[in-house]
Enzyme design. Structure first.
Site, PDB file in Angstrom:
ATOM      1  N   HIS A 197     -47.597  -7.030   6.920  1.00  8.32           N
ATOM      2  CA  HIS A 197     -47.640  -7.618   8.256  1.00  8.32           C
ATOM      3  C   HIS A 197     -46.386  -7.238   9.047  1.00  8.32           C
ATOM      4  O   HIS A 197     -45.293  -7.696   8.749  1.00  8.32           O
ATOM      5  CB  HIS A 197     -47.742  -9.142   8.121  1.00  8.32           C
ATOM      6  CG  HIS A 197     -47.948  -9.861   9.412  1.00  8.32           C
ATOM      7  ND1 HIS A 197     -48.994 -10.739   9.601  1.00  8.32           N
ATOM      8  CD2 HIS A 197     -47.261  -9.835  10.574  1.00  8.32           C
ATOM      9  CE1 HIS A 197     -48.911 -11.228  10.844  1.00  8.32           C
ATOM     10  NE2 HIS A 197     -47.873 -10.683  11.434  1.00  8.32           N
ATOM     11  N   VAL A 257     -55.990   0.433  28.304  1.00  4.64           N
ATOM     12  CA  VAL A 257     -56.346  -0.971  28.529  1.00  4.64           C
ATOM     13  C   VAL A 257     -55.126  -1.801  28.181  1.00  4.64           C
ATOM     14  O   VAL A 257     -54.366  -1.432  27.309  1.00  4.64           O
ATOM     15  CB  VAL A 257     -57.493  -1.381  27.561  1.00  4.64           C
ATOM     16  CG1 VAL A 257     -57.897  -2.818  27.755  1.00  4.64           C
ATOM     17  CG2 VAL A 257     -58.679  -0.463  27.740  1.00  4.64           C
ATOM     18  N   GLU A 307     -45.650 -11.278   3.105  1.00  6.30           N
ATOM     19  CA  GLU A 307     -46.764 -10.426   3.525  1.00  6.30           C
ATOM     20  C   GLU A 307     -46.226  -9.021   3.800  1.00  6.30           C
ATOM     21  O   GLU A 307     -45.855  -8.704   4.926  1.00  6.30           O
ATOM     22  CB  GLU A 307     -47.434 -10.986   4.790  1.00  6.30           C
ATOM     23  CG  GLU A 307     -48.158 -12.302   4.567  1.00  6.30           C
ATOM     24  CD  GLU A 307     -49.063 -12.698   5.745  1.00  6.30           C
ATOM     25  OE1 GLU A 307     -48.996 -12.053   6.808  1.00  6.30           O
ATOM     26  OE2 GLU A 307     -49.828 -13.653   5.572  1.00  6.30           O
ATOM     27  N   GLN A 360     -60.562 -10.381  27.413  1.00  4.94           N
ATOM     28  CA  GLN A 360     -59.770  -9.170  27.301  1.00  4.94           C
ATOM     29  C   GLN A 360     -59.897  -8.567  25.903  1.00  4.94           C
ATOM     30  O   GLN A 360     -60.039  -7.360  25.741  1.00  4.94           O
ATOM     31  CB  GLN A 360     -58.310  -9.479  27.602  1.00  4.94           C
ATOM     32  CG  GLN A 360     -57.521  -8.223  27.884  1.00  4.94           C
ATOM     33  CD  GLN A 360     -56.041  -8.493  28.005  1.00  4.94           C
ATOM     34  OE1 GLN A 360     -55.559  -9.558  27.647  1.00  4.94           O
ATOM     35  NE2 GLN A 360     -55.323  -7.526  28.498  1.00  4.94           N
ATOM     36  N   ASP A 362     -51.316  -5.236  10.940  1.00  3.66           N
ATOM     37  CA  ASP A 362     -51.446  -5.188   9.490  1.00  3.66           C
ATOM     38  C   ASP A 362     -51.544  -3.720   9.110  1.00  3.66           C
ATOM     39  O   ASP A 362     -52.461  -3.030   9.540  1.00  3.66           O
ATOM     40  CB  ASP A 362     -52.697  -5.928   9.014  1.00  3.66           C
ATOM     41  CG  ASP A 362     -52.553  -7.440   9.160  1.00  3.66           C
ATOM     42  OD1 ASP A 362     -51.423  -7.907   9.363  1.00  3.66           O
ATOM     43  OD2 ASP A 362     -53.566  -8.145   9.071  1.00  3.66           O
TER      44      ASP A 362
END
Length: 163
Positions: free
Chosen positions: A135, A69, A132, A40, A84
């Protein structure tokens, strides 16, 4: 369900987030979200590369493909998807991004679009991951509002609210 609703919602939210930042004169950049190489993911990647080959940016291609999709990993079993996000002027994935205008804006505004800062500063002991600032994870507007407002992590949210 086939997860289409989920995909379209995330694509719309990413788009809205980027557009809101643009209105503030900020320029966000969507890095390729982490993916492992199952079938996928390969199909998804192939379609993205195809659109990028026609001159679209990664973000534009992602949004276009995500509505058509099934986004890898987007199922009832997963609460969210990780992205990100940096800026066109600061593309390095390091803690310095948190000090940029884009980094600060994202932290302050991400919840409005259903995203949370996944690994906040000072929560390393809980998440097991260092800070982070780039993120983000999609969890939906309601959960995101609680998490960001209370300054908690997804782990603490699960612990506290999803018992």
């Amino acid at each position: 369900g086939n997860g289409r609703k989920c995909d379209a919602r995330i694509a719309d939210n990413i788009k809205a987030l980027f557009e809101a930042a643009k209105r503030e004169g900020l320029s966000l950049y969507l890095c390729s979200p982490y993916r492992d190489l199952d079938r996928q993911n390969m199909l998804f990647d192939k379609k993205i590369k195809n659109y990028m080959g026609r001159g679209m940016s990664y973000a534009e291609a992602y949004i276009k493909v995500a509505t058509a999709v099934t986004v890898p990993g987007c199922s009832e079993h997963q609460v969210g998807l990780a992205f990100d996000i940096t800026s066109t002027t600061y593309t390095v994935l390091d803690s310095g991004f948190g000090n940029t205008d884009e980094g600060k804006w994202l932290e302050e505004n991400c919840a409005r679009f259903g995203f949370i800062l996944r690994y906040p500063k000072g929560k390393e002991r809980i998440t097991g991951i260092e800070y982070e600032p780039w993120h983000f994870r999609y969890v939906g507007e309601e959960a995101a509002a609680v998490i960001m407002e209370k300054g908690i992590t997804l782990e603490e949210f699960w612990e506290e609210y999803l018992k």
